[in-house]
Design an enzyme around this catalytic site. Structure first.
Site, PDB file in Angstrom:
ATOM      1  N   ASP A  57      -8.448  79.436 -21.269  1.00  8.94           N
ATOM      2  CA  ASP A  57      -8.394  78.363 -22.260  1.00  8.94           C
ATOM      3  C   ASP A  57      -8.548  78.994 -23.639  1.00  8.94           C
ATOM      4  O   ASP A  57      -9.598  79.574 -23.947  1.00  8.94           O
ATOM      5  CB  ASP A  57      -9.505  77.348 -22.019  1.00  8.94           C
ATOM      6  CG  ASP A  57      -9.513  76.237 -23.057  1.00  8.94           C
ATOM      7  OD1 ASP A  57      -8.525  75.494 -23.141  1.00  8.94           O
ATOM      8  OD2 ASP A  57     -10.513  76.142 -23.813  1.00  8.94           O
ATOM      9  N   GLU A 115      -2.288  77.586 -20.756  1.00  7.02           N
ATOM     10  CA  GLU A 115      -1.758  76.279 -21.119  1.00  7.02           C
ATOM     11  C   GLU A 115      -0.424  76.449 -21.834  1.00  7.02           C
ATOM     12  O   GLU A 115      -0.263  77.370 -22.639  1.00  7.02           O
ATOM     13  CB  GLU A 115      -2.733  75.533 -22.035  1.00  7.02           C
ATOM     14  CG  GLU A 115      -4.034  75.132 -21.386  1.00  7.02           C
ATOM     15  CD  GLU A 115      -4.984  74.487 -22.381  1.00  7.02           C
ATOM     16  OE1 GLU A 115      -5.290  73.303 -22.234  1.00  7.02           O
ATOM     17  OE2 GLU A 115      -5.404  75.200 -23.307  1.00  7.02           O
ATOM     18  N   CYS A 153     -13.354  66.577 -15.201  1.00 12.87           N
ATOM     19  CA  CYS A 153     -14.453  67.360 -14.632  1.00 12.87           C
ATOM     20  C   CYS A 153     -13.875  68.334 -13.600  1.00 12.87           C
ATOM     21  O   CYS A 153     -13.103  67.935 -12.722  1.00 12.87           O
ATOM     22  CB  CYS A 153     -15.486  66.442 -13.994  1.00 12.87           C
ATOM     23  SG  CYS A 153     -16.861  67.337 -13.213  1.00 12.87           S
ATOM     24  N   CYS A 185     -20.937  63.449 -11.186  1.00 10.19           N
ATOM     25  CA  CYS A 185     -21.528  64.456 -10.300  1.00 10.19           C
ATOM     26  C   CYS A 185     -22.661  65.236 -10.961  1.00 10.19           C
ATOM     27  O   CYS A 185     -23.305  66.066 -10.305  1.00 10.19           O
ATOM     28  CB  CYS A 185     -20.457  65.426  -9.803  1.00 10.19           C
ATOM     29  SG  CYS A 185     -19.714  66.426 -11.113  1.00 10.19           S
ATOM     30  N   ASP A 213     -15.241  74.685 -22.795  1.00  9.55           N
ATOM     31  CA  ASP A 213     -14.073  75.550 -22.651  1.00  9.55           C
ATOM     32  C   ASP A 213     -14.009  76.178 -21.259  1.00  9.55           C
ATOM     33  O   ASP A 213     -12.916  76.370 -20.708  1.00  9.55           O
ATOM     34  CB  ASP A 213     -14.098  76.643 -23.722  1.00  9.55           C
ATOM     35  CG  ASP A 213     -13.957  76.081 -25.124  1.00  9.55           C
ATOM     36  OD1 ASP A 213     -13.358  74.996 -25.263  1.00  9.55           O
ATOM     37  OD2 ASP A 213     -14.451  76.716 -26.082  1.00  9.55           O
TER      38      ASP A 213
END
Length: 373
Positions: A185, A269, A321, A342, A349
């Site tokens: 990322d 990405e 998540c 959860c 990041d």
């Protein structure tokens, strides 16, 4: 398979003058060719081909004998550049874009010339160029394969480089490396966050030299146009920009080399950086980071290193998540991911990097996956 090699040239003062003269004559041919094709369309309504403009060169050499100082194929390549520019223009028009028409080149705005087939030869530490002479060249690595083309380029700071296009036999594709898989990322606070929790700091090359650049630009703005002082001040500004670009380029290559040597699957990405630059609050920082350069260098190195690079859709990678898949809305200022479903609490990041890796794994067919993955 084509491969490029780039080497520094060290011409003498006389050779530099000849090369500058070659650039100026090529610029003249470029503008004349573009004007001829533009007038043929606007006045006669007909399109002209590259070969028709090639036939104009003998007459132009009679009208302008200085053109005989340039190797003939170099001039033909200049006309080929006009042809490629016009083809690209019409292709973009048909695609529904609004491209600008190819422009005429002013003084100083033509920085390279090409020997497409012949007219050059490598000797012992020298590069022989037709009509110019034997130029000292720094061959810091051997050239493998058959040289097909040579482009001589002048940088903004006046340095000269020889760029060889070499044809080599397609090497056998290495088997997919049995290594680790990783999602990356990219960001501004940290240049990159890896799915294993590792963070790579953002070097901010432009920001670190911004003070020196501002100082050089202030001196430039005080110099009168057309003076030698202004030309010297322009060189200082260009050197600062060149230093920034070289550091950024070196950083991208070092990081990409580490990635392909360590990981078998690398997932990024597929960011639309052009649209992201429309946000003027972060446009300078995004340009300084040069994420696309990292993706590009990693992609082509992975082909010969036995790694695989995958690009995935970036939507909601920061919001979902990574443990339960529930969407947890958060703004850019929220740097910690806290899942109410959860209870997962981790760096924002790192959570995004894990989601990126998951999407990359899902995009691969089962038969394409490495056994270790």
């Amino acid at each position: 398979m084509l491969k490029a090699y780039k080497f520094r040239l060290f011409p003498t003062k006389t050779q530099r003058s000849k090369m500058e003269r070659t650039l100026d004559l090529c610029r003249w041919v470029y503008n004349q060719t573009l004007a001829y094709r533009k007038d043929a369309w606007e006045k006669e309504g007909r399109s002209t081909s590259k070969y028709e403009t090639n036939n104009l060169l003998p007459n132009w050499k009679v009208e302008k004998p200085d053109l005989n100082e340039v190797f003939s194929q170099v001039l033909q390549n200049t006309q080929e550049r006009v042809d490629l520019a016009l083809k690209a223009f019409f292709r973009r028009v048909k695609a529904g874009e609004k491209p600008g028409y190819p422009r005429f080149r002013g003084s100083g705005w033509y920085d390279s010339f090409t020997y497409p087939q012949f007219g050059f030869k490598l000797l012992c530490g020298k590069l022989r160029l037709s009509k110019i002479g034997d130029i000292k060249i720094k061959l810091h690595r051997p050239i493998e394969g058959k040289i097909k083309r040579l482009t001589v380029r002048r940088s903004s700071t006046g340095k000269w480089f020889a760029c060889f296009t070499v044809e080599i036999d397609d090497p056998p594709k290495p088997p997919w490396k049995d290594g680790l898989s990783v999602g990356i990322d990219v960001g501004l606070e940290s240049f990159a966050t890896i799915s294993n929790g590792e963070k790579i700091g953002n070097p901010r090359f432009f920001r670190s030299d911004e003070t020196a650049l501002a100082k050089a630009q202030r001196r430039l703005s005080k110099c009168a146009k057309g003076t030698s002082q202004r030309r010297a001040a322009v060189k200082v500004v260009q050197r600062v920009h060149e230093r920034i670009a070289n550091r950024r380029y070196n950083f991208a290559h070092q990081m990409s080399n580490q990635l392909v040597s360590k990981y078998g699957l690398i997932v990024f990405e597929d960011l639309n950086i052009k649209n992201m630059l429309k946000n003027h609050c972060v446009a300078k920082s995004i340009s300084d980071a040069a994420w696309r350069m990292l993706v590009t260098t990693t992609s082509y190195k992975a082909e010969s290193a036995g790694s695989k690079v995958v690009l995935v859709d970036p939507r909601n990678t920061s919001q979902l998540c990574s443990r339960c898949g529930v969407k947890v809305p958060k703004s850019l200022s929220d740097r910690v991911h806290e899942c109410t479903q959860c209870g997962l609490v981790m760096d924002r990041d790192e959570n995004a990097a894990i989601n990126i890796l998951r999407l990359g794994m899902q995009s691969l067919r089962k038969s394409d996956r490495s056994p270790s993955l």
